[in-house]
Structures are given as C-alpha cells and as structure tokens.
Design an enzyme around this catalytic site. Structure first.
Site, mmCIF file in Angstrom:
data_model
loop_
_atom_site.group_PDB
_atom_site.id
_atom_site.type_symbol
_atom_site.label_atom_id
_atom_site.label_comp_id
_atom_site.label_asym_id
_atom_site.label_seq_id
_atom_site.Cartn_x
_atom_site.Cartn_y
_atom_site.Cartn_z
ATOM 1 N N HIS A 1 0.789 -1.246 0.000
ATOM 2 C CA HIS A 1 0.000 0.000 0.000
ATOM 3 C C HIS A 1 0.828 1.308 0.000
ATOM 4 O O HIS A 1 1.006 1.938 -1.020
ATOM 5 C CB HIS A 1 -0.904 0.024 1.234
ATOM 6 C CG HIS A 1 -1.849 -1.128 1.334
ATOM 7 N ND1 HIS A 1 -2.835 -1.413 0.399
ATOM 8 C CD2 HIS A 1 -1.971 -2.079 2.292
ATOM 9 C CE1 HIS A 1 -3.531 -2.478 0.800
ATOM 10 N NE2 HIS A 1 -3.032 -2.908 1.923
HETATM 11 O O1 RIB Z 1 -5.819 0.444 3.700
HETATM 12 C C1 RIB Z 1 -4.408 0.416 3.746
HETATM 13 C C2 RIB Z 1 -3.912 1.556 4.568
HETATM 14 O O2 RIB Z 1 -4.393 1.420 5.900
HETATM 15 C C3 RIB Z 1 -2.383 1.592 4.693
HETATM 16 O O3 RIB Z 1 -1.978 2.918 4.877
HETATM 17 C C4 RIB Z 1 -2.120 0.805 5.939
HETATM 18 O O4 RIB Z 1 -0.902 1.195 6.585
HETATM 19 C C5 RIB Z 1 -3.294 1.213 6.792
HETATM 20 O O5 RIB Z 1 -2.965 2.425 7.426
#
Ligand code: RIB
Ligand code: CA
Length: 302
Positions: free
Chosen positions: A236
């Site tokens: 992510h």
């Molecule tokens: O949905 C993924 C996000 O949510 C990323 O930033 C992960 O670190 C959580 O914060």
C-alpha cells in the site's frame, strides 16, 4: 514535478508505512515525519516511527499528531499490524524522546522555513486536514500531496471503504476538497502490486539488523494483511512514495472526488461534480513498481 523540494511524511506505522519510510529516506530529502492515530494509537505509531528511523540510522524529527479522528472515535487495525502496530520484530530499546514535538506546531515550523514542500500521507488524514484548516496561508507551499487512501471500488475495512478513509472520512473529504495538487493511490492499484514472498526473503540480504527487521516484520504482515495472496502481499503506502518519484508508473484519472461520511458507505470514495479535480490512480505497472522497490532497497545493502 520537482523531487528536490524537502519532503514531509505523515504516517501511522504500520508495516507498509515502515517500508514506505525506508523507501522515502533512500530517495528523497525527507525533513521529518509526523505520526497520526490509525493502525494503532498515536503513542504506538510515534514509537514505531522512531524505531524505524533508529534502525535506518536516521535522526530526523518525529512529531506526534492527533490521537483520534476529527469527529469520531478511533478505529485501529491491530488485526493487521498487531498490538504494537509493528508486530513481528523485537526492536531494541530507544532512549527517551529528549524534546517531544507536536505535529501542528512542527509543521508550522517546517513550512515557515521552506518555500515549497512535497507531502506524502499514508495514514488517516487527520493531521493533514487539521493543518490545512488551521493554516490556509500555507496551502500554496505544497507542491504535491501524495496520498495512500480510498478505493474507487471495494474496500478493506468494510466492503465500501478503505481503512485510512474509513477511520477519518471527514478529514479525507476536507483534504480532497482543498485544491492541493493531490495524487491519490487507492486499493484499486495497491491490491494489484503485491510483493512476492521471494522479494520479502530478499530483505534478509540488506544490511543487518535492518534486513532482518524488514524480513521479520513482513513475515508477520504477509500472514495478517487481509489481501495477502499466494502471489504476494500488498505494500500500500510504498506506492504513495512511488507516486511522487515515478508517477509515470501509474495510469491516472483526473476528477473531483469526495468521501462519504455517514452510514453504511462511510469512508467510500465517490466522484463528485463539485470541488477541484485530484489525480487518482486507476492502474499501475506492477513489474515496474516491484523492480523500482527492489532497486530502491539496494541502498540498504551492506
Ligand atoms: O488500507 C491500507 C492503509 O491502511 C495503509 O496505509 C495501511 O498502513 C493502513 O494504514
Ligand atoms: Ca498507513
């Protein structure tokens, strides 16, 4: 787009935040990190940011941000990141923080010292929204704001919403309406660029103890991240860093977007016909992204 401008990061480490931080440190003139409540409480994300910086041999400022979303209770993600927010590795003890910094005043200090900055946000947008609301005279100084958050379709904390935008939908809506030059990377592409187990194993080739730390953390993460598959694990937040340094590895759409703040679709990202356009990623060169991350991490070889 100029990546020589100083960079500030707002994060909620978090395993993927930690990898994103290391990638940013390797490539960009990072001047400091603010942390926010999200994956875990702000006390834990604060400690985790300090831990990762210490492991990377960096002594950059870490500023403590909001302990809860703008208007609703905090929802954390211990089921994904563990009780510490960065489970999987036994970090060495850290010295007491000698001079605690607080995000809003630290950000004002940074913005008063730089004509322009690039900003990367990888947690709930509480700090970013609060700063923009309280410091409108600073908005023009932000060159690009690269965000990991939202999803044009689907979700990971509910069927309709991505975690960061679910935790603080009001903040996300404020930031998307701010008029900043926003580059938004959501689940639509982060769920495609999965890091294979072989790449996680290659973390162990990086200099000790950083390589062992990363490998141990991602051994935990790959078994707890809900979208982990046989072919790999999401990274992510790393893609928000890549959006700043290699936007050409994404396919972008430019459209005004808002965030649903109430009801079953809370946190959902929706196109709107009001407000300024933002860039939202709709595809990513997966091989290019994985090759870029591998090459970036070579900077941490022994
Ligand atoms: O949905 C993924 C996000 O949510 C990323 O930033 C992960 O670190 C959580 O914060
Ligand atoms: Ca995050």
């Amino acid at each position: 787009m100029d990546t020589t401008w100083p960079v500030i990061l707002d994060m909620d480490p978090g395993h993927d935040d930690a990898l994103a931080l290391l990638a940013a440190l390797a490539l960009l003139p990072v001047v400091g990190v603010s942390v926010v409540a999200g994956n875990q409480t702000v006390d834990k994300t604060f400690l985790n940011a300090r831990r990762v910086l210490a492991m990377a041999g960096q002594s950059l400022p870490v500023a403590r941000g909001y302990a809860k979303p703008l208007v609703r209770p905090l929802r954390t993600a211990a089921h994904v990141h563990g009780a510490s927010g960065l489970d999987g590795y036994a970090f060495p003890p850290l010295p007491e923080d000698p001079a605690p910094l607080y995000a809003m005043s630290w950000l004002e200090t940074v913005f008063s010292a730089q004509p322009h900055l690039n900003w990367i946000a990888t947690g709930p947008l509480t700090n970013v929204a609060a700063f923009l609301l309280g410091h409108p005279h600073r908005r023009h100084q932000v060159r690009r704001l690269c965000i990991m958050g939202g999803a044009l379709s689907g979700g990971n904390i509910t069927p309709a919403a991505e975690f960061n935008f679910y935790v603080d939908p009001e903040a996300a809506a404020i930031v998307l309406a701010s008029g900043l030059d926003i580059w938004l990377v959501g689940l639509d592409v982060t769920h495609r660029a999965l890091l294979p187990a072989s790449a996680i194993d290659r973390f162990r080739e990086l200099r000790p103890p950083l390589g062992e730390m990363l490998w141990s953390l991602f051994q935990f993460f790959r078994h707890h991240e809900p979208h982990s598959r046989e072919r790999g694990t999401p990274i992510h937040d790393v893609l928000a860093v890549m959006a700043l340094v290699h936007p050409e590895l994404f396919e972008w759409r430019e459209t005004p977007l808002t965030v649903v703040t109430e009801g079953a679709d809370r946190g959902a990202l929706k196109p709107t016909d009001a407000g300024p356009p933002v860039h939202v990623a709709v595809n990513v060169d997966v091989d290019g992204a994985l090759a870029w991350l591998d090459e970036t991490l070579q900077r941490y070889r022994p």
